[in-house]
Design an enzyme around this catalytic site. Structure first.
Site, PDB file in Angstrom:
ATOM      1  N   ASP A 144      50.116  43.356  33.766  1.00  0.00           N
ATOM      2  CA  ASP A 144      50.577  43.863  32.467  1.00  0.00           C
ATOM      3  C   ASP A 144      51.640  42.951  31.851  1.00  0.00           C
ATOM      4  O   ASP A 144      52.386  42.286  32.565  1.00  0.00           O
ATOM      5  CB  ASP A 144      51.146  45.282  32.651  1.00  0.00           C
ATOM      6  CG  ASP A 144      51.286  46.020  31.327  1.00  0.00           C
ATOM      7  OD1 ASP A 144      50.637  45.608  30.331  1.00  0.00           O
ATOM      8  OD2 ASP A 144      52.049  46.993  31.276  1.00  0.00           O
ATOM      9  N   GLY A 159      50.711  40.753  26.182  1.00  0.00           N
ATOM     10  CA  GLY A 159      51.006  40.833  24.753  1.00  0.00           C
ATOM     11  C   GLY A 159      52.468  40.521  24.476  1.00  0.00           C
ATOM     12  O   GLY A 159      52.800  39.728  23.590  1.00  0.00           O
ATOM     13  N   HIS A 184      46.838  36.841  26.812  1.00  0.00           N
ATOM     14  CA  HIS A 184      45.734  37.100  27.754  1.00  0.00           C
ATOM     15  C   HIS A 184      45.234  35.771  28.325  1.00  0.00           C
ATOM     16  O   HIS A 184      44.988  35.654  29.526  1.00  0.00           O
ATOM     17  CB  HIS A 184      44.581  37.829  27.059  1.00  0.00           C
ATOM     18  CG  HIS A 184      44.965  39.181  26.520  1.00  0.00           C
ATOM     19  ND1 HIS A 184      45.675  40.095  27.260  1.00  0.00           N
ATOM     20  CD2 HIS A 184      44.739  39.771  25.319  1.00  0.00           C
ATOM     21  CE1 HIS A 184      45.873  41.191  26.525  1.00  0.00           C
ATOM     22  NE2 HIS A 184      45.319  41.013  25.345  1.00  0.00           N
ATOM     23  N   LEU A 193      38.337  36.605  51.142  1.00  0.00           N
ATOM     24  CA  LEU A 193      39.103  37.512  50.272  1.00  0.00           C
ATOM     25  C   LEU A 193      38.105  38.233  49.375  1.00  0.00           C
ATOM     26  O   LEU A 193      37.183  37.604  48.850  1.00  0.00           O
ATOM     27  CB  LEU A 193      40.072  36.692  49.408  1.00  0.00           C
ATOM     28  CG  LEU A 193      40.777  37.454  48.273  1.00  0.00           C
ATOM     29  CD1 LEU A 193      41.829  38.406  48.837  1.00  0.00           C
ATOM     30  CD2 LEU A 193      41.450  36.481  47.295  1.00  0.00           C
ATOM     31  N   ARG A 228      53.043  46.259  39.915  1.00  0.00           N
ATOM     32  CA  ARG A 228      52.857  46.249  38.463  1.00  0.00           C
ATOM     33  C   ARG A 228      53.904  45.340  37.829  1.00  0.00           C
ATOM     34  O   ARG A 228      55.093  45.474  38.108  1.00  0.00           O
ATOM     35  CB  ARG A 228      52.962  47.651  37.846  1.00  0.00           C
ATOM     36  CG  ARG A 228      52.689  47.600  36.341  1.00  0.00           C
ATOM     37  CD  ARG A 228      52.585  48.951  35.697  1.00  0.00           C
ATOM     38  NE  ARG A 228      52.213  48.792  34.288  1.00  0.00           N
ATOM     39  CZ  ARG A 228      51.464  49.640  33.601  1.00  0.00           C
ATOM     40  NH1 ARG A 228      51.015  50.736  34.177  1.00  0.00           N
ATOM     41  NH2 ARG A 228      51.172  49.411  32.344  1.00  0.00           N
TER      42      ARG A 228
HETATM   43  C1  IPE Z   1      47.147  48.869  32.113  1.00  0.00           C
HETATM   44  O1  IPE Z   1      47.969  48.303  31.155  1.00  0.00           O
HETATM   45  C2  IPE Z   1      45.774  48.270  32.034  1.00  0.00           C
HETATM   46  C3  IPE Z   1      45.663  46.858  32.400  1.00  0.00           C
HETATM   47  C4  IPE Z   1      46.617  46.083  32.843  1.00  0.00           C
HETATM   48  C5  IPE Z   1      44.344  46.304  32.271  1.00  0.00           C
HETATM   49  P1  IPE Z   1      48.163  48.968  29.716  1.00  0.00           P
HETATM   50  O2  IPE Z   1      49.035  48.033  28.963  1.00  0.00           O
HETATM   51  O3  IPE Z   1      46.840  49.281  29.111  1.00  0.00           O
HETATM   52  O4  IPE Z   1      48.900  50.326  30.062  1.00  0.00           O
HETATM   53  P2  IPE Z   1      49.883  51.214  29.191  1.00  0.00           P
HETATM   54  O5  IPE Z   1      49.191  51.456  27.875  1.00  0.00           O
HETATM   55  O6  IPE Z   1      51.147  50.441  29.019  1.00  0.00           O
HETATM   56  O7  IPE Z   1      50.090  52.451  29.988  1.00  0.00           O
HETATM   57  C1  IPE Z   2      47.783  43.512  30.029  1.00  0.00           C
HETATM   58  O1  IPE Z   2      48.641  43.061  29.038  1.00  0.00           O
HETATM   59  C2  IPE Z   2      46.351  43.136  29.775  1.00  0.00           C
HETATM   60  C3  IPE Z   2      45.488  44.228  29.319  1.00  0.00           C
HETATM   61  C4  IPE Z   2      45.841  45.472  29.233  1.00  0.00           C
HETATM   62  C5  IPE Z   2      44.154  43.878  28.950  1.00  0.00           C
HETATM   63  P1  IPE Z   2      48.890  43.895  27.705  1.00  0.00           P
HETATM   64  O2  IPE Z   2      47.908  43.437  26.680  1.00  0.00           O
HETATM   65  O3  IPE Z   2      48.893  45.337  27.982  1.00  0.00           O
HETATM   66  O4  IPE Z   2      50.341  43.384  27.320  1.00  0.00           O
HETATM   67  P2  IPE Z   2      51.538  44.282  26.769  1.00  0.00           P
HETATM   68  O5  IPE Z   2      51.731  45.389  27.736  1.00  0.00           O
HETATM   69  O6  IPE Z   2      51.105  44.765  25.422  1.00  0.00           O
HETATM   70  O7  IPE Z   2      52.688  43.353  26.719  1.00  0.00           O
HETATM   71 MG    MG Z   3      50.344  46.644  28.566  1.00  0.00          MG
END
Ligand code: IPE
Ligand code: IPE
Ligand code: MG
Length: 239
Positions: free
Chosen positions: A20, A23, A37, A132, A185
């Site tokens: 996570d 973005g 990404h 793995l 996480r």
């Molecule tokens: C969880 O992250 C899903 C992935 C990392 C693929 P999100 O960014 O979607 O989760 P929330 O919305 O912060 O709970």
């Molecule tokens: C995790 O990063 C990747 C996916 C959920 C696909 P995010 O896209 O959720 O990044 P943030 O949490 O918005 O920073």
């Molecule tokens: Mg996220």
């Protein structure tokens, strides 16, 4: 201060990662979310290298949740294309390293046909590898997984009083997958976000502020160090 070395006898068998913060990593640099990404690819492959070096046998990464379909269409489209591109560009390299690639999630449902074909081909190509197992949770939701298991169990006509925890475990997407010992996480969020709800029942949880694109094998080692300091009791009085 020097870090304590890892105990090679207590390396977790299965590590699960919520990748996570892509973005936010991009936004902080004035880039597009999708650049975040893209930058996550290096983090993933470094984590895979780290897992191979440390002797982790199972690595499960959360790449796209059943809730991520709510994101803007452009971002969803990018993620579909990008995951396909990673597979096509890097499956041979993973195969040569002895990595078995698996996808866990609602396959077919909403996943573009061509991506589904590449998923199937990559799974087939690497199915005999055992160094793995890299499970990519894609179009994955923990609740959906339990719903899918319950549907199969109900369709089998089994008597309700014959249903046990084992019955449910046997109908999950990969019944042979051991429960994660450690869940990491990134990005400073303290939640599960519908990841492996059944399987995480007794996993050790480690949270780090590092954003996923900055994650490297050292961070995996740090999480394992924290794991090794925990005492797992599984509801009993000793481990
Ligand atoms: C969880 O992250 C899903 C992935 C990392 C693929 P999100 O960014 O979607 O989760 P929330 O919305 O912060 O709970
Ligand atoms: C995790 O990063 C990747 C996916 C959920 C696909 P995010 O896209 O959720 O990044 P943030 O949490 O918005 O920073
Ligand atoms: Mg996220």
């Amino acid at each position: 201060m020097a870090k304590t070395p890892l105990d090679p006898k207590r390396i977790p068998n299965h590590v699960a990662c919520v990748m996570d913060g892509n973005g936010r990593w991009a936004t902080r640099r004035g880039l597009k979310r999708t650049d975040g990404h893209a930058a996550g690819e290096e983090a993933l492959f470094d984590a895979v290298e780290g897992a191979l070096e440390l002797g982790v046998k199972w690595l499960t990464v959360y790449a796209f949740s059943t809730e991520n379909w709510k994101r803007p269409a452009d971002e969803v489209k990018f993620l579909m294309w990008f995951n396909e591109s990673i597979l096509v560009r890097r499956r041979d390299e993973l195969n040569e390293k002895g990595v078995r690639i698996r996808f866990s999630g609602r396959q077919g449902w909403r996943v573009p046909k061509r991506l589904q074909r590449h998923i199937d081909e990559s799974t087939e190509l690497t199915k005999n590898n055992r160094k793995l197992t890299l499970t990519i949770a894609f179009n994955y939701g923990g609740r959906a997984e339990i719903v899918d298991a319950v549907r199969q169990i109900a369709a089998s006509g089994i008597a309700p009083d014959k249903i046990t925890e084992k019955t449910i475990a046997k109908h999950l997407y990969y019944p042979d997958m051991p429960d994660p010992d450690l869940m990491v996480r990134t990005s400073g969020e303290f939640r599960i976000s519908n990841f492996l709800l059944w399987e995480l029942a007794y996993s050790e949880l480690v949270f780090t502020d590092v954003l996923w694109p900055d994650f490297r094998r050292e961070h995996l080692a740090d999480a394992i160090r924290e794991y090794q300091e925990r005492e797992r009791r599984f509801g009993g009085l000793d481990g």
